[in-house]
Enzyme design. Structure first.
Site, mmCIF file in Angstrom:
data_model
loop_
_atom_site.group_PDB
_atom_site.id
_atom_site.type_symbol
_atom_site.label_atom_id
_atom_site.label_comp_id
_atom_site.label_asym_id
_atom_site.label_seq_id
_atom_site.Cartn_x
_atom_site.Cartn_y
_atom_site.Cartn_z
ATOM 1 N N GLY A 113 0.818 -1.201 0.000
ATOM 2 C CA GLY A 113 0.000 0.000 0.000
ATOM 3 C C GLY A 113 0.849 1.247 0.000
ATOM 4 O O GLY A 113 0.569 2.220 -0.718
ATOM 5 N N ASP A 136 5.691 -9.968 5.205
ATOM 6 C CA ASP A 136 4.977 -10.894 4.326
ATOM 7 C C ASP A 136 5.775 -11.295 3.090
ATOM 8 O O ASP A 136 5.416 -12.262 2.409
ATOM 9 C CB ASP A 136 3.649 -10.273 3.877
ATOM 10 C CG ASP A 136 2.685 -10.077 5.029
ATOM 11 O OD1 ASP A 136 2.698 -10.903 5.952
ATOM 12 O OD2 ASP A 136 1.932 -9.085 5.013
ATOM 13 N N ARG A 284 6.339 -9.170 14.434
ATOM 14 C CA ARG A 284 6.877 -7.901 13.941
ATOM 15 C C ARG A 284 7.902 -7.301 14.901
ATOM 16 O O ARG A 284 8.566 -6.324 14.577
ATOM 17 C CB ARG A 284 5.753 -6.871 13.777
ATOM 18 C CG ARG A 284 4.705 -7.194 12.750
ATOM 19 C CD ARG A 284 3.758 -6.009 12.615
ATOM 20 N NE ARG A 284 2.688 -6.264 11.670
ATOM 21 C CZ ARG A 284 2.804 -6.154 10.353
ATOM 22 N NH1 ARG A 284 3.965 -5.801 9.827
ATOM 23 N NH2 ARG A 284 1.779 -6.399 9.566
#
Length: 357
Positions: A113, A136, A284
């Site tokens: 994004g 990812d 993360r």
């Protein structure tokens, strides 16, 4: 004299600071004078002029520090052309901030994004460099993204820890790994952690095949089974639905996630106890692993060279172990998914790992 802006957008990961450090050190060692403006909390900082002038001290000691010293936020690409609550044109506001500071380049660190908005700004005439960040590993045009290997290490460690308790209690355990649309992280962590069944978004599963794989292990005298399940894993029945139908079904789902639905189905059909573990955002967190530190140092240094050469409008990628400058227009909006016929999938199946298909 070089003036650059930097921002980190989207979900955080372990090596954002290491990548920014690489850019700044690469420039500071090779230009006479450098000004670095850090935009706070992603594109929000660029839109609303929330920034600060950074010094060399800000980049000292951050190679091993996870998260991001600039903060991050999610700003959906599809909302970028939509005025904010006060009628502010976000794109024009970002351009105005860029020109107000007289920047030579804006370095943007983020995932898909983020990359789409970076390309939008390039199309609007700004000098942009993008560094590919996401646990990812789904950014098209680069073999690897920073944050991916660190997340593999954490997810694998979680599966490793589950092994001992699974063996002790003779149960089925599901470890839910991050990844809504792609299964790279689940695939690598599942193989590294010795998972018996791996379920990915790209390979719709048949619950009967999953149960058959569990039964096969039980009959072979194996007292436990471990499933590595991507949070975006999908059944064959659901995969046959339209996007609208699937969204409606998910909205009505009584389970917290697909892993709990799978666990319930297994228990109802076999009577075997099933436990679900969701490491979530721990994937993360923490310090970047050595691989990511090296990768970010290389990508950051290459970004600095691109700025010095005025080679803008690119993503700095890693392809076959070498740096490559990939035009943003060629990759923005594309997703790198796991091919069901990938060699790694075939090799995993050869050693008995089931993918539920």
């Amino acid at each position: 004299m070089k003036r650059i802006g930097m921002l980190t957008s989207g979900g955080d990961c372990q090596a954002l600071n290491a990548a920014m450090r690489g850019v700044v050190k690469g420039l500071s060692e090779n230009v006479d004078e450098l000004e670095v403006y850090g935009f706070l909390n992603g594109y929000k900082g660029l839109i609303y002029g929330d920034y600060r002038l950074l010094t060399s001290a800000d980049f000292s000691g951050i190679l091993t520090k996870g998260g991001t010293i600039l903060g991050s936020s999610r700003q959906p690409f599809k909302q970028m052309r939509v005025p904010d609550a006060n009628g502010l044109d976000k794109v024009e506001a970002m351009k105005a901030t860029y020109h107000k500071l007289n920047l030579d380049c804006l370095v943007i660190l983020g995932g898909n994004g983020t990359q789409k908005t970076a390309n939008l700004l390039r199309e609007e005439g700004l000098n942009i460099i993008h560094l590919p960040k996401t646990i990812d590993n789904d950014i098209y045009g680069t073999d690897v993204t920073f944050g991916f290997q660190s997340a593999i290490n954490i997810a694998t460690d979680c599966i490793d820890c589950i092994h001992t308790t699974a063996a002790s209690h003779n149960r089925v355990f599901i470890v839910e790994v991050m990844g809504h649309k792609v299964g790279w992280l689940t695939l690598y962590a599942g193989v590294a952690g010795g998972a018996d069944i791996i379920l990915l978004p790209e390979i719709p599963y048949d619950i009967e095949k999953v149960i058959a794989a569990i039964d096969k292990r039980t009959k072979a005298g194996k007292g436990f089974t471990i499933l590595a399940v991507a949070e975006g894993a999908i059944s064959k029945e659901d995969a046959a639905l339209s996007k609208k139908e699937y969204k409606e079904k998910v909205a009505k789902r009584k389970y917290p996630s697909v892993s709990y639905e799978i666990a319930d189905r297994i228990f109802k059909e076999t009577g075997v106890e099933v436990r679900v573990t969701v490491p979530g955002h721990t994937q993360r967190g923490g310090s970047p692993c050595p691989y990511d530190r090296v990768l970010c140092t290389r990508l950051g240094s290459a970004a600095a060279k691109a700025i010095m050469d005025e080679n803008y409008g690119n993503m700095v990628a890693m392809v076959n172990g070498r740096i490559k400058y990939v035009p943003l227009g060629d990759v923005a909006g594309k997703l790198k998914t796991v091919d069901p016929n990938d060699q790694m999938i075939k090799e995993a199946k050869r050693i008995g790992i089931s993918f539920g298909d």
